[in-house]
Design a protein around this motif. Structure first.
Motif, mmCIF file in Angstrom:
data_model
loop_
_atom_site.group_PDB
_atom_site.id
_atom_site.type_symbol
_atom_site.label_atom_id
_atom_site.label_comp_id
_atom_site.label_asym_id
_atom_site.label_seq_id
_atom_site.Cartn_x
_atom_site.Cartn_y
_atom_site.Cartn_z
ATOM 1 N N PRO A 138 -4.646 6.398 2.856
ATOM 2 C CA PRO A 138 -4.320 5.357 1.875
ATOM 3 C C PRO A 138 -4.462 5.909 0.453
ATOM 4 O O PRO A 138 -5.409 6.655 0.152
ATOM 5 N N HIS B 288 -2.624 0.620 -4.248
ATOM 6 C CA HIS B 288 -1.915 -0.652 -4.169
ATOM 7 C C HIS B 288 -1.259 -0.892 -5.526
ATOM 8 O O HIS B 288 -1.921 -0.821 -6.560
ATOM 9 N N VAL C 227 0.849 -1.189 0.000
ATOM 10 C CA VAL C 227 0.000 0.000 0.000
ATOM 11 C C VAL C 227 0.887 1.243 0.000
ATOM 12 O O VAL C 227 1.906 1.283 0.689
ATOM 13 N N TYR D 27 4.907 -0.262 -4.589
ATOM 14 C CA TYR D 27 3.701 0.437 -4.166
ATOM 15 C C TYR D 27 3.630 1.866 -4.706
ATOM 16 O O TYR D 27 2.568 2.485 -4.675
ATOM 17 N N TYR E 25 -9.593 -7.815 4.243
ATOM 18 C CA TYR E 25 -9.912 -6.587 3.495
ATOM 19 C C TYR E 25 -11.361 -6.173 3.744
ATOM 20 O O TYR E 25 -12.270 -7.007 3.755
ATOM 21 N N THR F 55 -4.256 -0.076 -8.116
ATOM 22 C CA THR F 55 -5.628 -0.063 -7.625
ATOM 23 C C THR F 55 -5.746 1.010 -6.564
ATOM 24 O O THR F 55 -4.906 1.090 -5.657
ATOM 25 N N ALA G 29 -6.598 2.710 -3.272
ATOM 26 C CA ALA G 29 -6.731 2.124 -1.936
ATOM 27 C C ALA G 29 -7.904 2.740 -1.186
ATOM 28 O O ALA G 29 -8.110 3.955 -1.226
ATOM 29 N N THR G 30 -8.649 1.896 -0.512
ATOM 30 C CA THR G 30 -9.716 2.371 0.363
ATOM 31 C C THR G 30 -9.374 2.151 1.828
ATOM 32 O O THR G 30 -10.116 2.545 2.716
ATOM 33 N N PRO H 17 -4.750 -4.524 1.284
ATOM 34 C CA PRO H 17 -5.084 -4.665 -0.134
ATOM 35 C C PRO H 17 -6.218 -5.656 -0.339
ATOM 36 O O PRO H 17 -6.512 -6.471 0.551
ATOM 37 N N ARG I 253 -7.535 10.082 -6.537
ATOM 38 C CA ARG I 253 -6.843 8.801 -6.673
ATOM 39 C C ARG I 253 -6.928 8.230 -8.086
ATOM 40 O O ARG I 253 -6.024 7.528 -8.536
#
Length: 539
Positions: free
Chosen positions: A505, A508, A295, A387, A348, A335, A337-338, A342, A322
């Motif tokens: 965040p 990923h 991350v 990352y 997750y 991807t 990140a939330t 990951p 993002r």
């Protein structure tokens, strides 16, 4: 320069072996092995002393073995030096049976007289946890990864039960313990070699002149030029097909990507996103990818006057686009990140969502009393990572996003993070653009080292954040082996992060590796480590 770095450089004249040819002066390395190109310089050859980088990611798995390793498919611990183990009913005692066939390497500086035994395991871990151990303070006495995982308080004792059986006695149950023993940091050293060095008055050489039980041993090191490893013929799992590996760590001539194209390198560790299309089009190369357990995030110093305000931290998260970050920095390969974990993690939280809403961010800034904004410094480590393949570009995008809500960001670039310095002056940082590559598949490995209260004192908790409720969820999660119960506890911990936002965040990343098509047996791990024990070259 750290004392350890000075020590390693001072030892170079001893380490360089008479008659060793430069692996790049002819085709010697390529004819009998391969050349690996990747960023970084080692400041030690002992991964116990590091918090990542070349030593932990690319060297440790070649030179050293651990008790356990991670299954490449399930990411669960499987045998390595330990061929079996038992866990007590209360979860506080782990007993390992060692294989009898493992041997230590013969090097120019030491010839072992016995194989791997329980005494070696006791030595390797007692050094980490016992302040009175004769090797504890050698090379600085700091063990960053183990400190962040609170190993010293977790392990009460390590005892040998015969020559090939060793017991770990824990102070509390910890179901992530086996996964921790499988990381590239948890290596086994030779206690016989350690005693020899202690008697000679040169204990620090254990970290600069390693002796392990891995598939390759250190043969030659030229700082800022190359590292050469040679095959360990007595390796318990069979001698490696390749006679040697040469690591090109130089800045000579062209960059690493050009060296791959011109055949000066056989393997390029982490090509950046903009290079991927060129590699894919060339039939002489194979581009491998692995969804990473990683991350990228923005750490916010919660002791900073403005960043201590929750509304400001929420505003920063809402202001970062993002989607643009993924397209411009990751070229669509990453991807958004939330959260910290990951999507491939079993804990997750698929319910998490992070919006992009600059207008709402402006409202929160006003509510916090910063309608006219403020100025902060953003530390940007420039070394590309899986990352974050382009840290400077990512920082510039964040700088532009935050300017829209009145936050002026001054970029402070440096090659990499000096965590020792951060431990000494943690309040001097405002924000840090950084990230994390997990060392194993357990969620605890993402959350505890970076965000626990204990991690404030190790230089890894860059937010200077401590929440006792968060820590209690983490502690409860490693005290049970029921997966669903653990997942629920980790979801609760992540909910606290979502609410308090000590870190933001971002994304990923995907780990890429390019290699010459004639090389076989190179695999990628989501944890960043790699073993070359099965690599061969086709004709």
């Amino acid at each position: 320069m750290s004392a350890l770095s000075r020590l390693l450089l001072a030892s170079v004249t001893i380490l360089l072996l008479a008659g060793c040819e430069d692996p790049f002066s002819d085709n010697s390395a390529r004819n009998r092995g391969f050349i690996y190109c990747g960023p970084g310089q080692p400041n030690t050859f002992n991964p116990q002393l590091t918090d990542g980088g070349l030593t932990a990611d690319a060297l440790s798995s070649q030179i050293f073995d651990r008790l356990l390793q991670l299954d490449p498919d399930t990411y669960q611990p499987i045998p390595m030096l330990a061929q079996s183990w038992q866990v007590s009913e209360d979860g506080k005692e782990y007993t390992f049976d060692l294989r009898r066939s493992a041997t230590f390497q013969v090097t120019e500086w030491f010839i072992p007289h016995r194989g791997v035994s329980a005494q070696d395991v006791v030595f390797s871990f007692k050094r980490l946890i016992d302040p009175e151990h004769p090797y504890h303070e050698v090379s600085g006495g700091e063990y960053p990864w183990f400190d962040s995982m609170d190993f010293e308080s977790l392990i009460d004792d390590v005892v040998a039960i015969g020559d090939y059986k060793v017991k770990f006695i824990l102070s509390r149950p910890d179901v992530s313990f086996l996964s921790s023993l499988a990381t590239t940091y948890a290596v086994v050293h030779s206690s016989e070699y350690a005693q020899h060095l202690l008697s000679s008055g040169t204990p620090e050489r254990i970290d600069t002149h390693p002796v392990g039980s891995g598939a390759f041993f250190l043969d030659d090191y030229q700082p800022h030029r190359y590292i050469r490893l040679k095959r360990h013929w007595g390796y318990w799992n069979g001698a490696a097909p390749m006679e040697q590996i040469a690591y090109d760590i130089s800045n000579r001539g062209t960059g690493t990507f050009t060296k791959l194209i011109t055949r000066e390198c056989d393997v390029l560790s982490s090509p950046i996103a903009s290079q991927l299309s060129v590699i894919k089009k060339n039939p002489d190369f194979v581009l491998a990818s692995q969804t990473g357990m990683n991350v990228a995030f923005l750490a916010l110093n919660t002791r900073h006057p403005a960043l201590s305000e929750l509304e400001v931290r929420q505003a920063i998260s809402l202001a970062i686009n993002r989607d643009t970050l993924i397209q411009s920095v990751y070229y669509g390969t990453g991807t958004a990140a939330t959260g910290m974990l990951p999507p491939m993690s079993w804990a997750y939280d698929e319910q998490n969502a992070i919006a992009f809403d600059p207008q709402l961010a402006l409202g929160l800034m006003a509510k916090a009393g910063y309608r006219h904004g403020f100025t902060v410094d953003l530390l940007v480590p420039l070394t590309p990572k899986s990352y974050n393949p382009s840290p400077r570009k990512a920082a510039e995008l964040i700088q532009s996003n935050l300017a829209m809500i009145g936050i002026t960001v001054n970029l402070v670039a440096q090659e990499d993070i000096n965590r020792k310095q951060l431990r000494q002056d943690p309040a001097d940082l405002d924000m840090v653009l950084t990230g994390w590559i997990a060392d194993n598949g357990d969620p605890d490995n993402f959350l505890r080292p970076l965000l626990s209260c204990n991690a404030k004192f190790t230089g890894w908790n860059l937010s200077n954040w401590c929440n006792r409720y968060f820590d209690r969820y983490l502690d409860a999660a490693i005290a049970t082996d029921v997966r669903e119960d653990r997942r629920e506890l980790y979801l609760n911990a992540q909910a606290i992060l979502q609410e308090r936002m000590p870190i933001i965040p971002l994304a990923h990343g995907v780990h890429y590796q390019a290699r010459n098509a004639k090389l076989q047996g190179i695999t990628l791990s989501p944890f960043g480590d790699k073993s070359f024990a099965n690599v061969s070259r086709s004709q």
